[in-house]
Enzyme design. Structure first.
Site, PDB file in Angstrom:
ATOM      1  CB  CYS A   2      36.195  11.056 -29.720  1.00 37.52           C
ATOM      2  SG  CYS A   2      35.533   9.544 -28.984  1.00 37.52           S
ATOM      3  NE  ARG A  50      36.367   5.909 -24.771  1.00 37.72           N
ATOM      4  CZ  ARG A  50      36.141   4.814 -24.072  1.00 37.72           C
ATOM      5  NH1 ARG A  50      36.503   4.756 -22.809  1.00 37.72           N
ATOM      6  NH2 ARG A  50      35.563   3.769 -24.639  1.00 37.72           N
ATOM      7  CG  LEU A  51      30.539  10.502 -26.609  1.00 34.51           C
ATOM      8  CD1 LEU A  51      30.004  11.205 -25.362  1.00 34.51           C
ATOM      9  CD2 LEU A  51      29.743  10.920 -27.837  1.00 34.51           C
ATOM     10  CG  ASN A  75      35.597  11.514 -33.939  1.00 34.07           C
ATOM     11  OD1 ASN A  75      34.766  10.997 -33.198  1.00 34.07           O
ATOM     12  ND2 ASN A  75      35.288  12.443 -34.832  1.00 34.07           N
ATOM     13  N   GLY A  76      35.390   8.004 -33.873  1.00 30.66           N
ATOM     14  CA  GLY A  76      34.500   7.249 -34.743  1.00 30.66           C
ATOM     15  C   GLY A  76      34.086   5.914 -34.184  1.00 30.66           C
ATOM     16  CD  GLU A  77      31.365   4.464 -32.075  1.00 39.79           C
ATOM     17  OE1 GLU A  77      31.842   3.338 -31.804  1.00 39.79           O
ATOM     18  OE2 GLU A  77      31.233   5.360 -31.220  1.00 39.79           O
ATOM     19  CG  LEU A 231      18.241  12.325 -34.122  1.00 37.78           C
ATOM     20  CD1 LEU A 231      19.132  13.364 -34.808  1.00 37.78           C
ATOM     21  CD2 LEU A 231      17.887  12.777 -32.708  1.00 37.78           C
ATOM     22  CB  VAL A 267      13.539  19.565 -32.146  1.00 43.11           C
ATOM     23  CG1 VAL A 267      14.217  19.595 -33.506  1.00 43.11           C
ATOM     24  CG2 VAL A 267      13.583  20.943 -31.485  1.00 43.11           C
ATOM     25  CB  THR A 316      21.054  25.292 -46.437  1.00 37.85           C
ATOM     26  OG1 THR A 316      20.763  26.045 -47.599  1.00 37.85           O
ATOM     27  CG2 THR A 316      20.072  24.154 -46.318  1.00 37.85           C
ATOM     28  NE  ARG A 319      17.386  29.941 -44.323  1.00 35.50           N
ATOM     29  CZ  ARG A 319      16.855  30.152 -45.532  1.00 35.50           C
ATOM     30  NH1 ARG A 319      16.455  29.117 -46.259  1.00 35.50           N
ATOM     31  NH2 ARG A 319      16.735  31.381 -45.995  1.00 35.50           N
ATOM     32  CB  SER A 341      20.373  10.942 -37.660  1.00 36.95           C
ATOM     33  OG  SER A 341      19.665  12.045 -38.161  1.00 36.95           O
ATOM     34  N   GLY A 342      18.758  10.104 -40.119  1.00 40.69           N
ATOM     35  CA  GLY A 342      18.422   9.772 -41.505  1.00 40.69           C
ATOM     36  C   GLY A 342      19.143  10.553 -42.583  1.00 40.69           C
TER      37      GLY A 342
END
Length: 589
Positions: A2, A50-51, A75-77, A231, A267, A316, A319, A341-342
């Site tokens: 969010c 809001r998301l 904003n967050g979980e 991802l 990707v 960086t 990129r 994601s990692g």
């Protein structure tokens, strides 16, 4: 993710000021396209974009306590919100939102509740009873947050620079693991883990403990009421995330809502290392795999948008953010709103190739501490803003508070790269998931050499960026770089090019100060450059810059060590592991 924006104590409760807050909040609408909320109490304004990921139907913000005297925009979980609700006996919650617990925790514990939250978050809490407020950011800085001060005595809070840079006399990054209280008038660090002092830990390495801690971190992040995926670059970190997620998805609430087959996303440029490796991992795990291609020109065309959204001129970060930015748009177009994601593994375990040169375990550990503390300026910023640009949320289990505590308590001797013992980077993580009876990953993936994201999507990507910068930045311009940009002076044409774009969007002096600087090789801190004298002449942030490491890290006395003969030898150092069946996954909404 969010978007939150707050204007506190501005001494102006006019309609014009309210309209200004609304106007600035709309700059964050990409982060939260599902709903907009604004609360005003006197000269305090709390705004939210809001998301909707948890409780989409009733979780709109701001959120309140029972009598609406405590107001919160978040904003967050909060992954442990169900456990916290059970402890808040007698409190009545108005929504099913995981963030609904914050106002009630404040009622019970005052300002000392923040460490009770297990998740990623940034929030502003307003207590209308005394007109005081509290601002806090999560432990590592997974969520982005900025703070600014106006000439009228006001305090501004925003998820992104663009929400406050035009209205503040001074602004800066809100430090992770801190809170800002109007009662005390300043910052206080609420996150104080043992590793923060950088003292050397001594807990023996136990692969089962490490494995369980990571699996628990992933399981927490399956809390969702919307479609999600992972991802997957095909490297160790994202592959482990995908493997553990796929293993524990069946039987979860998420699987019942959206199906038991995991979606994975990758990707890269055509023929890039990541695409091939990710495809192989996806086939092994049985995920529904989505592969997105981009060209160097596609990336170059997006650079200005990327810099506007991620708000940095760090080479960086730009990129790596560009392909992630392009991929996030594709993912969102498929109806997915959350990905796992990692990020964070390389900082915790010393996974960057330059760690091969760490002289001893003390310096190795201290460098990992420095890297974790700086994550909010680099990989967390990239992951958060590249995805949020398209209304997509990224969750990062490697940065789970409890997992970090476990991993950073291990004697760093176990993390050291030791080719005599055939221990490559992140050996202890690889070994923790090297299960012969019920494999998590194929051996050659489990022991694949580290690729930085911007390298793995295709080496020609970086070369194309450098070539493009050459066309736009002349030698004459570089001669004056120190005078034009006295702070964090760009030393390459690529850096100069990004800096020009950044300052066009964010011309204030405070803006340039929000971006870190200093020498780096292969993503090292400035301190680690001392490990190898040759690095001072090769200050390129790409992983390829670690000369003698990227192409020959696993060669010893002219003999090559492959993943095939690395893996079996590890059993000589650690007892063979039994298969572990994880705990039953129960997620309530």
């Amino acid at each position: 993710m969010c978007g939150i924006l707050a204007l506190l104590g501005c001494s102006d409760d006019s309609q014009a000021k309210r309209f200004r807050v609304l106007e600035l909040s709309r700059r964050l609408k990409h982060r939260g396209p599902d709903w907009s909320g604004l609360y005003q109490h006197g000269d305090n304004y709390l705004s939210h974009q809001r998301l909707a990921v948890i409780d989409p139907a009733s979780g709109d913000q701001p959120l309140y306590n029972e009598d609406e005297t405590v107001v919160v925009t978040v904003n967050g979980e909060i992954y442990n919100h169900m456990e916290l609700r059970e402890k808040l006996m007698g409190h009545k919650f108005k929504t099913g939102s995981d963030c609904d617990v914050i106002a009630h925790l404040y009622e019970e514990h005052g300002e000392n509740f923040v460490d009770m939250l297990d998740g990623m978050f940034s929030f502003v809490l307003l207590d209308t009873r005394d007109n005081s407020y509290l601002v806090a950011r999560d432990a590592i800085g997974i969520t982005s947050l900025y703070i600014g001060w106006g000439l009228d005595g006001s305090v501004w809070i925003s998820s992104e620079l663009k929400g406050l840079n035009d209205d503040c006399e001074h602004f800066e990054v809100f430090p992770p693991g801190h809170l800002y209280s109007s009662k005390s008038g300043g910052f206080r660090r609420w996150y104080n883990p043992p590793w923060f002092s950088e003292s050397i830990p001594s807990t023996p390495y136990d692969p089962l403990v490490l494995r369980r801690a990571f699996e628990n971190a992933v399981i927490k992040r399956l809390m969702t009421d919307v479609p999600f995926g992972v991802l997957l670059s095909g490297g160790l970190d994202s592959s482990l995330v995908a493997s553990v997620t796929a293993r524990h998805l069946a039987g979860s609430k998420a699987a019942k809502q959206w199906g038991a087959q995991l979606h994975s996303f990758c990707v890269g440029l055509e023929g890039s290392p990541d695409l091939k490796a990710a495809r192989e991992v996806a086939d092994y795990l049985g995920t529904l795999h989505h592969e997105f291609h981009f060209t160097v020109q596609d990336g170059i065309d997006a650079i200005e948008d990327v810099i506007y959204h991620i708000e940095t001129y760090d080479v960086t970060t730009i990129r790596a953010s560009t392909p992630m930015f392009l991929m996030s748009r594709k993912i969102k177009s498929l109806g997915v709103k959350m990905v796992i994601s990692g990020e964070g593994s390389d900082e915790i375990f010393g996974g960057y190739l330059y760690f091969h040169k760490a002289p001893n375990k003390e310096e190795f550990h201290q460098e990992t501490c420095r890297k974790i503390k700086a994550l909010h300026q680099y990989d967390c910023l990239r992951a958060n803003k590249s995805t949020s640009a398209w209304g997509l949320e990224a969750r990062v289990p490697f940065l789970d508070k409890e997992f970090i505590n476990v991993a950073m308590s291990i004697d760093p001797e176990a993390k050291m790269i030791n080719m005599d013992q055939k221990r490559i980077e992140k050996w202890i993580l690889r070994r923790a998931f090297d299960d012969e009876e019920k494999p998590y990953l194929p051996k050659h993936i489990l022991y694949r050499q580290k690729e930085q994201f911007s390298d793995g999507v295709g080496y020609s990507w970086i070369d194309g960026l450098k070539s493009h910068a050459e066309q736009h930045v002349t030698n004459k311009m570089m001669l004056n770089a120190e005078r034009i940009f006295p702070h964090n002076t760009p030393v390459t044409k690529e850096a100069y090019y990004y800096r020009m774009i950044f300052e066009r969007f964010f011309p204030q002096n405070s803006a340039k100060l929000t971006v870190p600087g200093g020498a780096s090789v292969a993503c090292s801190t400035a301190k680690a450059i001392e490990w190898d004298a040759s690095w001072s002449n090769n200050l390129d942030p790409s992983g390829r810059a670690a000369l003698g490491v990227h192409n020959a890290a696993y060669k010893k006395n002219s003999g090559s060590i492959s993943s095939a003969n690395l893996a079996p030898s590890i059993a000589d150092n650690v007892p063979r592991m039994m298969d572990i069946t994880g705990p039953e996954l129960v997620i309530r909404s």
